[in-house]
Design a protein around this motif. Structure first.
Motif, PDB file in Angstrom:
ATOM      1  N   UNK A  41       0.790  -1.237   0.000  1.00  0.00           N
ATOM      2  CA  UNK A  41       0.000   0.000   0.000  1.00  0.00           C
ATOM      3  C   UNK A  41       0.816   1.278   0.000  1.00  0.00           C
ATOM      4  N   UNK A  42       2.151   1.194   0.152  1.00  0.00           N
ATOM      5  CA  UNK A  42       2.994   2.395   0.153  1.00  0.00           C
ATOM      6  C   UNK A  42       2.539   3.374   1.222  1.00  0.00           C
ATOM      7  N   UNK A  43       2.343   4.646   0.832  1.00  0.00           N
ATOM      8  CA  UNK A  43       1.957   5.677   1.809  1.00  0.00           C
ATOM      9  C   UNK A  43       0.477   5.598   2.195  1.00  0.00           C
ATOM     10  N   UNK A  44      -0.250   4.675   1.591  1.00  0.00           N
ATOM     11  CA  UNK A  44      -1.584   4.361   2.088  1.00  0.00           C
ATOM     12  C   UNK A  44      -2.691   5.327   1.729  1.00  0.00           C
ATOM     13  N   UNK A  45      -2.477   6.168   0.689  1.00  0.00           N
ATOM     14  CA  UNK A  45      -3.527   7.139   0.321  1.00  0.00           C
ATOM     15  C   UNK A  45      -4.782   6.437  -0.175  1.00  0.00           C
ATOM     16  N   UNK A  46      -4.578   5.365  -0.907  1.00  0.00           N
ATOM     17  CA  UNK A  46      -5.741   4.678  -1.472  1.00  0.00           C
ATOM     18  C   UNK A  46      -6.539   3.966  -0.368  1.00  0.00           C
ATOM     19  N   UNK A  47      -5.810   3.390   0.597  1.00  0.00           N
ATOM     20  CA  UNK A  47      -6.505   2.762   1.740  1.00  0.00           C
ATOM     21  C   UNK A  47      -7.353   3.820   2.441  1.00  0.00           C
ATOM     22  N   UNK A  92       5.739  -3.498   3.266  1.00  0.00           N
ATOM     23  CA  UNK A  92       6.974  -3.902   3.950  1.00  0.00           C
ATOM     24  C   UNK A  92       7.377  -2.828   4.953  1.00  0.00           C
ATOM     25  N   UNK A  93       7.109  -1.547   4.581  1.00  0.00           N
ATOM     26  CA  UNK A  93       7.441  -0.422   5.464  1.00  0.00           C
ATOM     27  C   UNK A  93       6.125   0.240   5.837  1.00  0.00           C
ATOM     28  N   UNK A  94       5.733   0.159   7.129  1.00  0.00           N
ATOM     29  CA  UNK A  94       4.415   0.699   7.524  1.00  0.00           C
ATOM     30  C   UNK A  94       4.379   2.203   7.309  1.00  0.00           C
ATOM     31  N   UNK A  95       3.267   2.690   6.727  1.00  0.00           N
ATOM     32  CA  UNK A  95       3.097   4.134   6.558  1.00  0.00           C
ATOM     33  C   UNK A  95       3.060   4.766   7.953  1.00  0.00           C
ATOM     34  N   UNK A  96       3.834   5.835   8.158  1.00  0.00           N
ATOM     35  CA  UNK A  96       3.849   6.483   9.471  1.00  0.00           C
ATOM     36  C   UNK A  96       4.121   7.976   9.301  1.00  0.00           C
ATOM     37  N   UNK A  97       4.007   8.714  10.398  1.00  0.00           N
ATOM     38  CA  UNK A  97       4.238  10.170  10.357  1.00  0.00           C
ATOM     39  C   UNK A  97       2.977  10.915  10.714  1.00  0.00           C
ATOM     40  N   UNK A  98       3.072  12.260  10.883  1.00  0.00           N
ATOM     41  CA  UNK A  98       1.937  13.067  11.345  1.00  0.00           C
ATOM     42  C   UNK A  98       0.721  12.979  10.423  1.00  0.00           C
ATOM     43  N   UNK A  99       0.950  12.943   9.094  1.00  0.00           N
ATOM     44  CA  UNK A  99      -0.187  12.887   8.157  1.00  0.00           C
ATOM     45  C   UNK A  99      -0.955  11.577   8.352  1.00  0.00           C
ATOM     46  N   UNK A 100      -0.191  10.492   8.570  1.00  0.00           N
ATOM     47  CA  UNK A 100      -0.818   9.176   8.755  1.00  0.00           C
ATOM     48  C   UNK A 100      -1.603   9.159  10.077  1.00  0.00           C
ATOM     49  N   UNK A 126       4.756  -8.506   5.276  1.00  0.00           N
ATOM     50  CA  UNK A 126       5.105  -9.057   3.978  1.00  0.00           C
ATOM     51  C   UNK A 126       3.845  -9.669   3.358  1.00  0.00           C
ATOM     52  N   UNK A 127       3.532  -9.263   2.131  1.00  0.00           N
ATOM     53  CA  UNK A 127       2.332  -9.786   1.458  1.00  0.00           C
ATOM     54  C   UNK A 127       2.394 -11.312   1.313  1.00  0.00           C
ATOM     55  N   UNK A 128       3.605 -11.874   1.360  1.00  0.00           N
ATOM     56  CA  UNK A 128       3.739 -13.331   1.216  1.00  0.00           C
ATOM     57  C   UNK A 128       3.508 -14.072   2.534  1.00  0.00           C
ATOM     58  N   UNK A 129       3.281 -13.322   3.612  1.00  0.00           N
ATOM     59  CA  UNK A 129       3.035 -13.977   4.900  1.00  0.00           C
ATOM     60  C   UNK A 129       1.837 -13.309   5.584  1.00  0.00           C
TER      61      UNK A 129
END
Ligand SMILES: C[S@@+](CC[C@H](N)C(=O)[O-])C[C@H]1O[C@@H](n2cnc3c(N)ncnc32)[C@H](O)[C@@H]1O
Length: 248
Positions: A56-62, A79-87, A103-106
């Motif tokens: 999902x990357x930065x998660x805008x679509x979610x 793989x890298x959870x979206x984080x930070x003040x905007x999130x 990981x999408x494979x697990x």
């Protein structure tokens, strides 16, 4: 099981338009593809249901999906959870939305038959080295009738995609990316009950390089593509980009 090839045309679900900011930096010429893909995300009423985005990357679509279905539980995994003040602000505003590193494979952290929708945007071509492994994981967590949707994937049957991406791969630009082939989707159907592939950009692929100022040109080429796909359905397999919808 055979896959169904299609070229969806407007009108699209009006809620898809609301999710368009989730497109981020992708080319405007791909608007119809994203609108068709986002319409698929809205196909099931997700109120009171669960959806998981992989890669999902930065998660805008979610966030867009959580806004569209405020009573759904929407998880954005990367793989890298979206984080930070905007999130943080987004998660406060949308209580059903959360982001996790994984990981999408697990997907072992999730119970069997616990999701109504699993989806990824610009994702499958990063996971193409083990589509079977991915499908085993996803079909386990999907409920019967649940959907596994990919939006905006590159197809190697299109000679221009194959040539341009071969050069970029040789230059080391595309990292873990691979082009996709219909035979891979056909094999994956063994984990699902149906598979629809929505094709776009037959001649439209070079339009990605055309600036927004000349979007009339992209629209004209899109109309030509739509006409060609309607008139000569055998050309569908040569689309440059696709959305894929598996149903369990
Ligand atoms: C091209 S980006 C797409 C991001 C986002 N979906 C979008 O449309 O902007 C691909 C993403 O896949 C993630 N990714 C790659 N392999 C993954 C894996 N095995 N599990 C989870 N995420 C993965 C990367 O970290 C990256 O954020």
């Amino acid at each position: 099981m055979p896959i169904q090839l299609k070229h969806p045309e407007a009108p699209f679900d009006s809620r898809a338009e609301v999710m368009m900011p989730g497109v981020g930096g992708f080319p405007p010429s791909d608007r119809p593809l994203f609108l068709a893909g986002y319409s698929e995300l809205c196909r099931i009423d997700l109120s009171g249901k669960r959806a998981l985005e992989i890669c999902g990357g930065f998660g805008k679509l979610a966030a867009g999906l959580a806004e569209t279905f405020p009573h759904a539980e929407v998880i954005g995994l990367d793989l890298y959870a979206a984080s930070g003040p905007e999130i943080e602000e987004r998660m406060k505003r949308l209580p059903g939305l959360s982001y996790v590193a994984g990981d999408a494979f697990d997907l072992s952290a999730y119970e069997e038959a616990s999701f109504d929708l699993v989806w990824g945007q610009a994702a499958l071509h990063h996971l193409a080295h083990d589509i079977d492994g991915l499908c085993v994981q996803v079909s386990r967590v999907l409920k019967p009738g649940g959907r596994f949707v990919f939006i905006f994937e590159p197809m190697g049957h299109n000679l221009l995609v194959a040539a341009i991406r071969a050069v970029r791969m040789a230059q080391g630009e595309l990292g873990d990316e691979s082009n996709l082939y219909l035979s891979q989707f056909e094999r994956a159907t063994s984990h699902f009950s149906s598979c629809e592939v929505q094709m776009f950009n037959l001649l439209g692929y070079p339009m990605k390089g055309v600036s927004d100022r000349f979007k009339f040109l992209s629209s004209a080429v899109h109309r030509i593509d739509s006409w060609l796909f309607r008139k000569f359905p055998k050309l569908l397999r040569y689309g440059a980009n696709c959305n894929v919808i598996f149903t369990k």
